[in-house]
Design an enzyme around this catalytic site. Structure first.
Site, PDB file in Angstrom:
ATOM      1  N   HIS A 239       6.083 -11.838   5.700  1.00 32.99           N
ATOM      2  CA  HIS A 239       5.889 -11.363   4.322  1.00 32.99           C
ATOM      3  C   HIS A 239       7.237 -11.125   3.676  1.00 32.99           C
ATOM      4  CE1 HIS A 239       5.598  -8.103   7.240  1.00 32.99           C
ATOM      5  NE2 HIS A 239       6.247  -7.342   6.376  1.00 32.99           N
ATOM      6  N   MET A 240       7.289 -11.470   2.419  1.00 38.81           N
ATOM      7  CA  MET A 240       8.481 -11.218   1.608  1.00 38.81           C
ATOM      8  C   MET A 240       8.197  -9.982   0.763  1.00 38.81           C
ATOM      9  SD  MET A 240       9.890 -13.758  -1.356  1.00 38.81           S
ATOM     10  CE  MET A 240      10.746 -14.921  -0.314  1.00 38.81           C
TER      11      MET A 240
ATOM     12  N   ILE B 105       0.828  -1.215   0.000  1.00 38.89           N
ATOM     13  CA  ILE B 105       0.000   0.000   0.000  1.00 38.89           C
ATOM     14  C   ILE B 105       0.866   1.270   0.000  1.00 38.89           C
ATOM     15  CG2 ILE B 105      -0.284   0.333   2.503  1.00 38.89           C
ATOM     16  CD1 ILE B 105      -3.339   0.569   1.909  1.00 38.89           C
TER      17      ILE B 105
HETATM   18  P1  AMP Z   1       7.265  -4.681   7.430  1.00 38.32           P
HETATM   19  O1  AMP Z   1       7.828  -3.386   7.911  1.00 38.32           O
HETATM   20  O2  AMP Z   1       8.313  -5.590   6.838  1.00 38.32           O
HETATM   21  O3  AMP Z   1       6.433  -5.370   8.493  1.00 38.32           O
HETATM   22  O4  AMP Z   1       6.317  -4.318   6.211  1.00 38.32           O
HETATM   23  C1  AMP Z   1       4.935  -4.192   6.315  1.00 38.32           C
HETATM   24  C2  AMP Z   1       4.468  -3.685   4.983  1.00 38.32           C
HETATM   25  O5  AMP Z   1       3.070  -3.878   4.887  1.00 38.32           O
HETATM   26  C3  AMP Z   1       4.751  -2.197   4.762  1.00 38.32           C
HETATM   27  O6  AMP Z   1       5.574  -2.030   3.605  1.00 38.32           O
HETATM   28  C4  AMP Z   1       3.352  -1.610   4.572  1.00 38.32           C
HETATM   29  O7  AMP Z   1       3.332  -0.557   3.630  1.00 38.32           O
HETATM   30  C5  AMP Z   1       2.557  -2.830   4.124  1.00 38.32           C
HETATM   31  N1  AMP Z   1       1.130  -2.760   4.388  1.00 38.32           N
HETATM   32  C6  AMP Z   1       0.527  -2.486   5.565  1.00 38.32           C
HETATM   33  N2  AMP Z   1      -0.820  -2.548   5.431  1.00 38.32           N
HETATM   34  C7  AMP Z   1      -1.057  -2.880   4.134  1.00 38.32           C
HETATM   35  C8  AMP Z   1      -2.251  -3.100   3.369  1.00 38.32           C
HETATM   36  N3  AMP Z   1      -3.467  -2.984   3.913  1.00 38.32           N
HETATM   37  N4  AMP Z   1      -2.125  -3.420   2.064  1.00 38.32           N
HETATM   38  C9  AMP Z   1      -0.902  -3.542   1.509  1.00 38.32           C
HETATM   39  N5  AMP Z   1       0.248  -3.348   2.162  1.00 38.32           N
HETATM   40  C10 AMP Z   1       0.175  -3.026   3.466  1.00 38.32           C
END
Ligand code: AMP
Length: 116
Positions: free
Chosen positions: A101-102, A32
């Site tokens: 998540h990757m 996002i």
């Molecule tokens: P991390 O810091 O590795 O936990 O990355 C989490 C990622 O999830 C971040 O890059 C956010 O921008 C992404 N994120 C959070 N909520 C959403 C959502 N609803 N849809 C898509 N990406 C998301």
């Protein structure tokens, strides 16, 4: 039992996301807040909070994340120039969402990996 995150709702299509791929083991959707022209998240459908929680029985799903990353990189036309895959773990790793998540990042030169 680990607490669900927003990613479980995305897998179940209860909230909107730009889903690019889904099968019985993994789901991939656009981040996002993209940090590169292509920024896709590839996640196991099973809730595994962090890499520290990975079990041998998860190996099929974790391997599938790589083959899906490869396919999506080709689809995004970034395979030849190259891209980066990142999995953050816990606070020092910069993890914000506690569902493994990757990150697939590409579409521009990413520079050296930040180590600080
Ligand atoms: P991390 O810091 O590795 O936990 O990355 C989490 C990622 O999830 C971040 O890059 C956010 O921008 C992404 N994120 C959070 N909520 C959403 C959502 N609803 N849809 C898509 N990406 C998301």
């Amino acid at each position: 039992m680990a607490e669900e995150t927003i990613f479980s709702k995305i897998i179940r299509k209860e909230i909107p996301a730009d889903i690019l791929y889904q099968d019985d083991l993994v789901t991939a959707f656009r981040d996002i807040t993209p940090r590169a022209p292509s920024h896709i998240l590839i996640i196991p459908n099973k809730l595994i909070p962090t890499i520290n929680d990975v079990e041998e029985s998860d190996e099929l799903a974790l391997g599938r994340m790589f083959t899906v990353a490869k396919k999506l990189a080709e689809q995004e036309k970034i395979a030849e120039d190259g891209y980066r895959l990142i999995v953050n773990c816990n606070s020092h790793g910069g993890q914000e969402v506690y569902h493994i998540h990757m990150h697939l990042l590409g579409g521009k030169p990413l520079g050296p990996l930040l180590m600080d």
